[in-house]
Design an enzyme around this catalytic site. Structure first.
Site, short mmCIF file in Angstrom:
data_model
loop_
_atom_site.label_atom_id
_atom_site.label_comp_id
_atom_site.label_asym_id
_atom_site.label_seq_id
_atom_site.Cartn_x
_atom_site.Cartn_y
_atom_site.Cartn_z
N ARG A 186 85.26 80.08 91.66
CA ARG A 186 84.68 78.88 91.21
C ARG A 186 83.75 78.48 92.56
NH1 ARG A 186 87.28 74.63 92.25
NH2 ARG A 186 89.29 74.94 91.56
N ASP A 191 62.72 70.07 84.26
CA ASP A 191 63.31 70.97 83.61
C ASP A 191 62.21 72.07 83.36
OD1 ASP A 191 64.16 72.71 81.43
OD2 ASP A 191 65.15 71.07 80.48
N LYS A 251 67.23 80.95 78.23
CA LYS A 251 66.18 81.15 77.60
C LYS A 251 65.33 82.32 78.44
CE LYS A 251 67.69 77.87 75.18
NZ LYS A 251 68.17 76.91 75.77
C1 LIG Z 1 64.20 72.31 77.35
C2 LIG Z 1 65.64 72.63 77.56
N1 LIG Z 1 66.47 72.03 78.47
C3 LIG Z 1 67.90 72.37 78.47
C4 LIG Z 1 68.58 73.13 77.62
C5 LIG Z 1 69.89 73.38 77.61
O1 LIG Z 1 70.37 74.49 77.96
P1 LIG Z 1 71.81 75.24 77.53
O2 LIG Z 1 71.57 75.48 76.17
O3 LIG Z 1 71.65 76.53 78.06
O4 LIG Z 1 72.73 74.26 77.80
C6 LIG Z 1 67.82 73.66 76.41
C7 LIG Z 1 68.41 74.48 75.29
O5 LIG Z 1 67.81 74.82 74.28
C8 LIG Z 1 66.28 73.49 76.50
O6 LIG Z 1 65.54 74.07 75.47
#
Ligand SMILES: Cc1ncc(COP(=O)(O)O)c(C=O)c1O
Length: 384
Positions: A51, A175, A200
């Protein structure tokens, strides 16, 4: 030549990486272990419990730091758990100004988990720096930016927001899931924390759920490492390995995602049965100039609305698609189609999501790296 000086395409393959110490393996082994032998209490080779740290995860974390031009990388069990760690930097009474048009799960985490712990979130259209500033007060601690936004493809001027964050002494997180560091490097634009759903484009093959944070500042990294270890939502060794393997082809995949994205956006824009197409590469996109200045290309994410903004028409289209798979998620090699109102953004109340344009007839495409002609033929038969 120092690996720090490599250009982006070389960094995806070599950045922060070394052959494994045990046998010189070029790819880090999947260290599928929870614990590590000690010769005496505290006598270990840098790893004591998985962890806290695991060599496969460390290899991924070093690669993440390298491609984002950061210093410290942290890999989590999902994008949302990476965001969760960032919000845990805050205290009850603190406030956050966030992009209004953002991933539905991010909105749900902020509103339904953290608001009950006394953190307040303001969701703001961030095309206007004045609108962000209007929501800043003495309790504000963090600005949360998603750009390009999911699913409306708005582009936020990261440099301008960074100037504002510095003026008010606030943390700024971006993000970077949609753009990836192939297209935009937020830390170079003055951001403190870059976040990814590595599920992604970074993973790139729709086979993992992984999250990432990258920072430059040691004190901030230490606080985040503390939260990562104390809360425990870490990325496992197998997923670390797969994500690291994905990163090694990020640049070639992204190049094709961008080429195919352009071809499909242009095809949709000319189609008589399509009313609106959202893609930042269009000169008519309201944030095209910002996109041109902070991104190296425009990506493979596109949203569109069929003529008459007809819900039934939109559902018919996504059901008829054959090469595009109707599925949640994005950023994999295969093309996906989604219906945000009922899928990725269903957790945002209808009035809220419609304010930012996420109407019931909106379709989102994650354009993959197949032949563009095949993708266009698939859309043609589905749209009619
Ligand atoms: C722009 C964006 N941020 C955060 C997330 C969340 O990520 P995760 O699904 O890996 O938890 C997503 C998921 O679709 C996303 O498209």
């Amino acid at each position: 030549m120092s690996k720090k000086d490599l250009k982006f395409n070389s960094k995806t393959i070599h950045g922060g990486q070394h052959p494994d110490k045990a046998y010189g393996a070029v790819m880090p082994p999947i260290y599928q272990t929870s614990t590590y032998a000690q010769t005496t209490p505290g006598g270990h080779q840098g790893f004591e419990y998985s962890r806290s740290a695991n060599p496969t995860r460390t290899a991924l974390e070093n690669a993440l730091a390298s491609i984002e031009n950061g210093v410290y990388g942290l890999a989590f069990a999902s994008g949302l758990s990476a965001m969760d760690a960032v919000i845990k930097l805050l205290n009850p009474g603190d406030e956050v100004v966030s992009t209004n048009d953002l991933y539905g799960g991010s909105y749900r985490l902020f509103k339904q988990i953290f608001e009950k712990y006394g953190i307040t979130f303001h969701f703001v259209g961030m095309q206007s720096i004045d609108a962000i500033e209007e929501h800043i007060n003495s309790n504000t601690k963090l600005i949360w930016v998603e750009t390009p936004t999911n699913p409306m493809m708005n582009v936020i001027d990261v440099k301008a927001v960074s100037k504002l964050a510095k003026k008010h002494n606030l943390l700024l997180a971006v993000d970077n899931t949609f753009a990836t560091p192939y297209l935009q490097r937020p830390l170079d634009l003055g951001v403190d924390i870059v976040m990814h759903s590595a599920t992604k484009y970074l993973g790139g093959h729709s086979d993992v759920v992984v999250g990432a944070l990258v920072v430059k500042d040691k004190e901030l990294a230490d606080k985040l490492y503390f939260i990562q270890n104390a809360s425990g939502a870490v990325c496992g060794p197998m997923d670390s390995f797969l994500t690291l393997r994905g990163i090694k082809t990020l640049h070639v995949r992204m190049q094709r995602h961008c080429e195919n994205g352009k071809a499909i956006a242009e095809y949709l824009a000319k189609h008589p049965r399509i009313e609106k197409v959202y893609w930042p590469g269009f000169q008519t996109h309201p944030n095209h100039e910002v996109a041109k200045s902070q991104m190296d290309d425009f990506g493979g994410m596109i949203s569109f609305v069929p003529s008459g903004s007809n819900y039934e028409e939109a559902i018919k289209i996504v059901e008829k698609l054959q090469i595009f798979t109707l599925a949640e998620s994005l950023g994999g090699v295969e093309s996906l189609a989604g219906h945000p109102a009922s899928m990725t953004h269903a957790s945002i109340p209808k009035e809220e999501r419609e304010k930012s344009g996420v109407v019931d007839s909106l379709i989102r495409l994650s354009v993959g790296i197949e032949d563009a002609d095949d993708l266009i033929a698939d859309l043609e038969q589905a749209i009619g």
